[in-house]
Design an enzyme around this catalytic site. Structure first.
Site, short mmCIF file in Angstrom:
data_model
loop_
_atom_site.label_atom_id
_atom_site.label_comp_id
_atom_site.label_asym_id
_atom_site.label_seq_id
_atom_site.Cartn_x
_atom_site.Cartn_y
_atom_site.Cartn_z
N ARG A 16 -5.93 3.59 6.73
CA ARG A 16 -5.49 4.95 6.92
C ARG A 16 -6.60 5.91 6.50
O ARG A 16 -7.50 5.55 5.75
CB ARG A 16 -4.22 5.23 6.11
N SER A 18 -6.32 8.68 4.64
CA SER A 18 -6.15 9.42 3.39
C SER A 18 -7.19 9.00 2.36
O SER A 18 -7.73 7.87 2.40
CB SER A 18 -4.75 9.18 2.81
N LYS A 86 3.66 -1.80 -1.17
CA LYS A 86 5.01 -1.23 -1.20
C LYS A 86 5.36 -0.50 0.10
O LYS A 86 6.52 -0.22 0.35
CB LYS A 86 5.19 -0.30 -2.41
N ASP A 87 4.35 -0.22 0.95
CA ASP A 87 4.62 0.43 2.23
C ASP A 87 4.92 -0.56 3.35
O ASP A 87 5.24 -0.15 4.47
CB ASP A 87 3.42 1.28 2.67
N THR A 130 9.22 14.82 -5.65
CA THR A 130 9.03 13.45 -5.17
C THR A 130 9.76 13.30 -3.85
O THR A 130 10.79 13.96 -3.63
CB THR A 130 9.55 12.39 -6.16
N SER A 132 10.47 10.05 -2.67
CA SER A 132 11.00 8.68 -2.67
C SER A 132 12.46 8.66 -3.09
O SER A 132 12.80 9.16 -4.16
CB SER A 132 10.16 7.83 -3.63
N ARG A 134 14.17 6.28 -4.33
CA ARG A 134 14.28 5.62 -5.63
C ARG A 134 13.92 6.58 -6.76
O ARG A 134 14.65 6.71 -7.74
CB ARG A 134 13.35 4.39 -5.69
N ARG A 135 12.78 7.26 -6.61
CA ARG A 135 12.36 8.18 -7.68
C ARG A 135 13.34 9.34 -7.82
O ARG A 135 13.58 9.81 -8.93
CB ARG A 135 10.95 8.70 -7.40
N ARG A 152 6.06 15.86 0.41
CA ARG A 152 5.12 14.92 1.02
C ARG A 152 3.73 15.43 0.70
O ARG A 152 3.55 16.49 0.13
CB ARG A 152 5.31 14.90 2.54
N GLY A 153 2.73 14.68 1.13
CA GLY A 153 1.36 15.15 0.96
C GLY A 153 0.54 14.21 0.11
O GLY A 153 1.07 13.34 -0.57
N ASN A 154 -0.78 14.41 0.13
CA ASN A 154 -1.65 13.51 -0.62
C ASN A 154 -1.60 13.84 -2.12
O ASN A 154 -0.99 14.81 -2.55
CB ASN A 154 -3.09 13.57 -0.07
N VAL A 155 -2.25 12.97 -2.90
CA VAL A 155 -2.19 13.10 -4.36
C VAL A 155 -2.71 14.46 -4.81
O VAL A 155 -2.08 15.14 -5.63
CB VAL A 155 -2.98 11.96 -5.02
N ARG A 158 -0.29 17.30 -4.28
CA ARG A 158 0.85 17.22 -5.20
C ARG A 158 0.45 17.72 -6.59
O ARG A 158 1.20 18.46 -7.24
CB ARG A 158 1.38 15.79 -5.26
N CYS A 247 22.50 -3.31 1.91
CA CYS A 247 22.47 -2.22 0.94
C CYS A 247 21.38 -1.22 1.32
O CYS A 247 20.21 -1.58 1.36
CB CYS A 247 22.20 -2.79 -0.45
#
Length: 338
Positions: A16, A18, A86-87, A130, A132, A134-135, A152-155, A158, A247
């Site tokens: 990618r 990024s 994780k993606d 966030t 996510s 989960r988060r 959303r967005g890059n580190v 954020r 689930c």
């Protein structure tokens, strides 16, 4: 470029665009150049996840970063891919193989704030960013008086939203921050895995190639593989796979290999964080859990034990226990009220 001269032909690594993706691909490229003696060149590829600005919880985080990259790999536009594990969806497409999972980095999440206020002490109405599910559920539990902002967005973008005061905190993966080498005056709170477990595969990379890749490439990639990391993430992804059909609630799973044992902590949350079902399970890596080339209960017709198959089955059995305890019901209230 001739692919006939194997000594000189570069290995093309699809990534990618990024900054984080390029940084983690660069780490793998450097290691692979040392092992293979061949140059590795990065081939930037734009994925749907990079162009679609909708919320991850709306478009589904799984697969949106991987699909376009995998199409490029199957089409011969590159020789290998590096993914954040994780993606990746748990189903690997026909014709592809995860050839290496390098040593895992820090699997924790971190909360980033301006002044170092712990997440659970944030004032009522504080804004925590966030995207996510989960988060989001975990923030609702840890900081029930805070407002969660779906971002959303890059580190860097954020971090900027915290620095500017637009947000009071963001939740990020520790591994991403360290791979980027981010130097920031903002304060970090490491969130412990026992109370704040993270996504299956978080902190791990997956190096993917075609099943019919040249033997020398597969052999070079095999040297990047870390056995304990692969065992742990195979258990985690087994849990995700087992829950997938039963689930849709936010979930976390983190496994650790310690000597001859593998421990896994897994939690399924309701989307509002109000309820959760968790398990801590320890399995011994002997008998069925033979780590390397032994024989015994784990041996199969192929000759020799297949510890990864057994690790996946362990993960599936943990998922079954979660479902038996009502994990699938954790989203039913929200869905029935919508």
């Amino acid at each position: 470029m001739s692919t006939q001269s194997h000594t000189a032909a570069p290995i093309r690594l699809g990534t990618r665009r990024s900054a984080l993706a390029q940084a983690q691909s660069g780490h793998v490229a450097a290691a692979l150049e040392k092992i293979s003696g061949r140059p590795v060149e990065l081939v930037p590829i734009t994925s749907e996840g990079d162009t679609n600005r909708a919320s991850l919880s709306e478009i589904g985080g799984q697969g949106i970063f991987a699909t376009r990259l995998r199409e490029a790999l199957l089409a011969g536009e590159c020789d290998i891919l590096v993914h954040s594990l994780k993606d990746l969806p748990t189903t690997i497409p026909e014709g592809l193989v995860i050839a290496a999972t390098p040593v895992r980095e820090d699997a924790r999440d971190v909360a980033i704030t301006r002044g170092g206020t712990p997440l659970h002490e944030l004032r009522t109405g504080s804004k925590v960013g966030t995207g996510s599910p989960r988060r989001i559920a975990q923030v609702h539990r840890r900081a029930p008086h805070a407002e969660v902002v779906d971002i959303r967005g890059n580190v860097d973008s954020r971090l900027q939203r915290v620095a500017s005061g637009e947000l009071d905190a963001v939740i990020l993966a520790a591994a991403g921050l360290s791979r980027l080498g981010t130097d920031s005056p903002l304060r970090r709170e490491e969130l412990g895995l026992s109370e704040w477990p993270t996504a299956p595969g978080q902190g791990s990379l997956a190096v993917e190639t075609r099943s019919d890749a040249p033997a020398e490439l597969l052999a070079a990639l095999a040297e990047l593989d870390d056995h304990d990391t692969r065992l742990a993430i195979t258990v985690e992804r087994g849990i995700l796979e087992g829950l997938d059909s039963g689930c849709q609630a936010p979930m976390a799973a983190h496994a650790v290999v310690d000597g001859d044992e593998i421990r896994v902590r897994t939690v399924v949350y309701s989307t509002d964080g109000g309820r959760r079902i968790g398990l801590d399970v320890t399995e011994t890596l002997n008998g069925e859990y033979i780590r390397r080339n032994g024989s015994g209960n784990g041996a199969d017709a192929a000759g020799g034990a297949d510890p990864m198959r057994t690790a996946r089955e362990f993960g599936l059995s943990v998922a079954h226990r979660l479902l038996e305890q009502g994990a699938a019901d954790l989203v039913s209230r929200e869905h029935s009220s919508s």
